[in-house]
Design a protein around this motif. Structure first.
Motif, short mmCIF file in Angstrom:
data_model
loop_
_atom_site.label_atom_id
_atom_site.label_comp_id
_atom_site.label_asym_id
_atom_site.label_seq_id
_atom_site.Cartn_x
_atom_site.Cartn_y
_atom_site.Cartn_z
N LEU A 5 -35.48 35.40 9.22
CA LEU A 5 -34.63 34.21 9.18
C LEU A 5 -35.02 33.31 8.02
O LEU A 5 -34.17 32.77 7.31
CB LEU A 5 -34.71 33.45 10.50
CG LEU A 5 -33.85 32.20 10.62
CD1 LEU A 5 -32.38 32.54 10.42
CD2 LEU A 5 -34.09 31.52 11.95
N SER A 6 -36.32 33.18 7.81
CA SER A 6 -36.81 32.36 6.71
C SER A 6 -36.34 32.92 5.37
O SER A 6 -35.89 32.18 4.49
CB SER A 6 -38.33 32.29 6.76
OG SER A 6 -38.82 31.55 5.68
N LEU A 9 -32.60 32.22 4.93
CA LEU A 9 -32.35 30.83 4.58
C LEU A 9 -32.69 30.55 3.12
O LEU A 9 -31.96 29.84 2.43
CB LEU A 9 -33.12 29.90 5.50
CG LEU A 9 -32.61 29.82 6.94
CD1 LEU A 9 -33.54 28.94 7.78
CD2 LEU A 9 -31.20 29.31 7.00
N VAL A 12 -29.87 32.03 1.00
CA VAL A 12 -28.65 31.21 1.05
C VAL A 12 -28.82 29.94 0.22
O VAL A 12 -27.94 29.56 -0.55
CB VAL A 12 -28.28 30.88 2.52
CG1 VAL A 12 -27.19 29.84 2.57
CG2 VAL A 12 -27.87 32.14 3.26
N VAL A 13 -29.95 29.27 0.36
CA VAL A 13 -30.20 28.05 -0.40
C VAL A 13 -30.26 28.36 -1.90
O VAL A 13 -29.68 27.63 -2.72
CB VAL A 13 -31.50 27.36 0.07
CG1 VAL A 13 -31.92 26.26 -0.88
CG2 VAL A 13 -31.33 26.82 1.48
#
Length: 86
Positions: A5-6, A9, A12-13
């Motif tokens: 998940l990290s 993220l 995506v960022v």
């Protein structure tokens, strides 16, 4: 937070940070084309403004602008109301 998940993220960022300047530039280009067209269509015909003098200009004809217009009308004060959503 799980490592997967990290990583997702961060990806995506990172992608959004890379794309933002390009999207902003494209948006400004598109907006400038629409703005140029809209401004020309909003210019008044010269005969429409010949008799305008000693009047009040109301910028925005929403709720407050309409209240001001009503007060001016009651006192027979000439005004012109401008609104971008007209």
């Amino acid at each position: 937070m799980s490592p997967q998940l990290s990583s997702l993220l961060f990806l995506v960022v990172g992608i959004s940070m890379v794309l933002t300047p390009w999207l902003a530039a494209g948006g400004q280009l598109i907006a400038s084309r629409f703005e140029l067209h809209d401004v020309r269509s909003l210019l008044p015909v010269e005969s429409e403004t010949d008799d305008l003098q000693d009047h009040i200009i109301i910028c925005g004809f929403g709720r407050v602008g309409q209240i001001i217009a009503q007060l001016l009308s009651e006192r027979l004060i000439p005004f012109v109301a401008l609104d971008v959503r007209s």
